[in-house]
Design a protein around this motif. Structure first.
Motif, PDB file in Angstrom:
ATOM      1  N   ASN A   1       0.808  -1.221   0.000  1.00  0.00           N
ATOM      2  CA  ASN A   1       0.000   0.000   0.000  1.00  0.00           C
ATOM      3  C   ASN A   1       0.839   1.268   0.000  1.00  0.00           C
ATOM      4  N   GLN A   2       2.106   1.168   0.448  1.00  0.00           N
ATOM      5  CA  GLN A   2       3.008   2.312   0.465  1.00  0.00           C
ATOM      6  C   GLN A   2       4.375   1.869  -0.069  1.00  0.00           C
ATOM      7  N   ASN A   3       5.203   2.836  -0.447  1.00  0.00           N
ATOM      8  CA  ASN A   3       6.576   2.499  -0.819  1.00  0.00           C
ATOM      9  C   ASN A   3       7.247   1.792   0.355  1.00  0.00           C
ATOM     10  N   VAL A   4       8.003   0.725   0.071  1.00  0.00           N
ATOM     11  CA  VAL A   4       8.656  -0.037   1.134  1.00  0.00           C
ATOM     12  C   VAL A   4      10.146  -0.188   0.842  1.00  0.00           C
TER      13      VAL A   4
ATOM     14  N   ALA B   1       9.809  -4.291   8.068  1.00  0.00           N
ATOM     15  CA  ALA B   1       8.991  -3.344   7.302  1.00  0.00           C
ATOM     16  C   ALA B   1       7.501  -3.627   7.446  1.00  0.00           C
ATOM     17  N   TRP B   2       7.138  -4.844   7.832  1.00  0.00           N
ATOM     18  CA  TRP B   2       5.721  -5.128   8.061  1.00  0.00           C
ATOM     19  C   TRP B   2       5.322  -4.826   9.503  1.00  0.00           C
ATOM     20  N   GLY B   3       6.277  -4.879  10.416  1.00  0.00           N
ATOM     21  CA  GLY B   3       5.996  -4.485  11.802  1.00  0.00           C
ATOM     22  C   GLY B   3       6.011  -5.608  12.805  1.00  0.00           C
ATOM     23  N   SER B   4       5.926  -6.887  12.374  1.00  0.00           N
ATOM     24  CA  SER B   4       5.927  -7.996  13.330  1.00  0.00           C
ATOM     25  C   SER B   4       6.131  -9.305  12.593  1.00  0.00           C
ATOM     26  N   ASP B   5       6.440 -10.330  13.372  1.00  0.00           N
ATOM     27  CA  ASP B   5       6.602 -11.647  12.764  1.00  0.00           C
ATOM     28  C   ASP B   5       5.271 -12.227  12.281  1.00  0.00           C
ATOM     29  N   PRO B   6       4.146 -12.079  13.024  1.00  0.00           N
ATOM     30  CA  PRO B   6       2.869 -12.544  12.476  1.00  0.00           C
ATOM     31  C   PRO B   6       2.500 -11.861  11.163  1.00  0.00           C
ATOM     32  N   LEU B   7       2.856 -10.573  11.013  1.00  0.00           N
ATOM     33  CA  LEU B   7       2.572  -9.896   9.753  1.00  0.00           C
ATOM     34  C   LEU B   7       3.493 -10.393   8.635  1.00  0.00           C
ATOM     35  N   ARG B   8       4.699 -10.809   9.004  1.00  0.00           N
ATOM     36  CA  ARG B   8       5.549 -11.446   7.993  1.00  0.00           C
ATOM     37  C   ARG B   8       4.882 -12.729   7.486  1.00  0.00           C
ATOM     38  N   ALA B   9       4.251 -13.478   8.400  1.00  0.00           N
ATOM     39  CA  ALA B   9       3.529 -14.686   7.979  1.00  0.00           C
ATOM     40  C   ALA B   9       2.414 -14.321   6.998  1.00  0.00           C
TER      41      ALA B   9
ATOM     42  N   ASP C   1       0.422  -3.384   4.372  1.00  0.00           N
ATOM     43  CA  ASP C   1       0.735  -2.059   4.890  1.00  0.00           C
ATOM     44  C   ASP C   1       2.185  -2.040   5.359  1.00  0.00           C
ATOM     45  N   VAL C   2       2.847  -0.919   5.152  1.00  0.00           N
ATOM     46  CA  VAL C   2       4.264  -0.787   5.500  1.00  0.00           C
ATOM     47  C   VAL C   2       4.398   0.002   6.794  1.00  0.00           C
TER      48      VAL C   2
END
Length: 529
Positions: free
Chosen positions: A219-222, A259-267, A522-523
């Motif tokens: 959704n945003q530049n990462v 860049a995603w904010g957490s390990d669950p978000l990496r999943a 989301d970044v």
């Protein structure tokens, strides 16, 4: 001397018949026979050559595959009972290794100081293919989740690692290889896992190149890069919107965490990639396109390490064909519900009842979606009443074992003694507790070793309120044994549990359908550019 040709003879005196046609016809027939013989020989050589080439290529692919021991830890999970149609589920553990034990992996993964160290299993997800092969459920466990790891023995070195009660799950790979990771999952979940498959950094890049690009979205530049407050980073750099990633960029997507904010978000990002990859492969018709299939077969056999019972190309192909039967809209990706570890805020632990709901759905083969009808039809039928009559309660020998350790929780002290005493109070005078150390058993069961004790086992289960479907024959016990699982941590009457319903997932399981192509990541603000 007469110069007139003999009756019936040709002009050359050959006797070939009127107008000479008979001679020419015989020649043509002989030529046709010679052509046919040569054609048959050429065809036979071509077939033989093709067969030899095919066999050599098949052996070449088999030579690419590396395999290892399926289970190298102390694990007691048993295969699921068949459903009413005689079908059983299929469970595959997918492991992403962070190995840096090659120059190629060091170049892709950085951390040169870690070269030579045992690899960690930074990506772990269980793929559950339903017994009827109509749906698939996937569960990821974030790598920093603390769980019990059983005693494991490294099959390569013979080194034994003692059991631990509270270690990060990605360490299991370093304590006995993928077979130890499989044993850890089996003990945590109560799910029998048929196979494991493992891939490293270089394998991900190779597979991503063979596929030819997988669409992802932000959704945003990462830009996942080192920051003053946070070292490391995958190097992923994309502008907002949709992109096809392959090769090293695909690996960066799968490794990105900060860049995603957490390990669950990496999943979640990994699930998006896998779903998109499945849709891409289906769109390419790889199972009917020989060239594409060969390219993928070459990449897959070079990239994957598999458990020994699927260590041939044919078995791997057969496995792929089973997975192919599930349409994307019946594939559901989830992440195990977790909470912050009270001992270390950087770590997670399974979220008690919410986590157990996930595992119970997998154990009972209940779909993660609600598109396939009532889940009850997929569960094993209740155990029929035994024709073996039960002995009088006072004469039934019963051992009670404490299996309440698991799901990130310590065992309940004295649990076996509590239930053994409850049985004595009900008239089972020969009930006693097992004095061995508590084990990890997600679900309570009553086990018996032989048919002549089945009636006794069912009588004990009825006295405690344990469902008949939880009465099971087992070669691991020598008499009627009540295993008090993590689902019965308090009280002396087994808690009545409503059967799980299809699609009834915890909200924090972060479910994602394989057909959902509209999701974007989301970044986390520090990593936007």
């Amino acid at each position: 001397m007469s110069l007139t040709p003999r009756a019936g003879a040709g002009r050359d005196g050959s006797g070939a018949g009127h107008g000479g046609g008979g001679g020419r016809g015989a020649d043509r027939r002989r030529r046709r026979r010679r052509v046919l013989r040569w054609s048959a020989i050429v065809l036979a050589v071509a077939i033989l050559g093709t067969a030899c080439a095919g066999w050599l290529y098949y052996e070449h692919l088999n030579g690419n595959l590396r395999s290892g021991e399926r289970d190298s830890g102390d694990s007691k999970a048993r295969k699921a009972e068949p459903n009413a149609a005689g079908q059983t589920p299929l469970n595959i553990l997918l492991i992403g290794s962070d190995s840096r034990n090659s120059a190629e992996n060091v170049a892709l993964g950085g951390s040169r100081d870690n070269r030579g160290n045992p690899p960690l299993g930074d990506v772990q997800m269980l793929i559950h293919l339903s017994a009827d092969r109509e749906s698939a459920s996937v569960v990821s466990i974030p790598r920093d989740t603390r769980v019990p790891i059983p005693r494991c023995t490294d099959p390569k070195t013979g080194e034994a690692f003692p059991a631990t009660t509270n270690r990060i799950i990605n360490e299991s790979l370093a304590r006995g290889g993928p077979g130890c990771t499989l044993a850890t999952w089996q003990n945590l979940t109560g799910v029998y896992i048929d196979h494991w498959m493992m891939i490293d950094f270089a394998g991900v890049v190779r597979m991503a190149d063979a596929i030819g690009g997988v669409e992802v979205c932000v959704n945003q530049n990462v830009w996942d890069r080192p920051l003053p407050a946070q070292k490391g980073g995958s190097g992923l750099k994309l502008t907002a919107g949709r992109h096809e990633v392959k090769g090293e960029q695909a690996l960066q997507w799968l490794r990105t965490r900060h860049a995603w904010g957490s390990d669950p978000l990496r999943a979640r990002a990994q699930h998006m990639y896998m779903n998109s990859m499945i849709r891409t492969l289906r769109g390419q018709n790889v199972f009917t396109d020989t060239g594409r299939l060969m390219n993928l077969a070459e990449a897959a056999t070079k990239s994957l390490q598999v458990s020994e019972e699927i260590g041939t190309v044919k078995k791997l192909y057969d496995l792929g064909m089973q997975l192919k039967t599930v349409p994307p809209d019946r594939i559901t990706m989830t992440t195990l519900p977790t909470v912050e570890d009270s001992q270390n805020s950087d770590h997670l632990v399974p979220a008690g009842a919410r986590a157990d709901r996930i595992w119970r759905m997998v154990r009972e083969d209940v779909p993660f979606d609600d598109k396939g009808g009532p889940g009850a039809a997929r569960r094993p039928a209740p155990q029929p009443a035994s024709s073996d009559p039960a002995a009088p309660d006072a004469r039934i020998g019963v051992v009670v074992r404490n299996g309440t350790r698991g799901d990130g929780q310590a065992a309940v002290p004295g649990r076996a003694g509590t239930i053994a005493q409850a049985l004595v109070d009900k008239g089972f005078a020969r009930a006693s507790k097992d004095t061995a150390a508590p084990v990890a058993e997600p679900a309570t069961e009553v086990r018996f070793p032989s048919a002549d004790l089945e009636g006794d086992a069912q009588r004990v289960a009825k006295a405690l309120g344990i469902p008949s479907a939880s009465v099971k024959k087992s070669a691991e016990v020598s008499g009627v044994t009540v295993v008090v699982g993590a689902d019965w941590r308090t009280g002396t009457a087994y808690p009545v549990q409503a059967p799980p319903r299809a699609g009834d997932l915890p909200a924090d399981a972060d479910a994602l359908s394989g057909s959902d192509s509209g999701r974007c990541m989301d970044v986390y603000k520090p990593y936007r550019w």
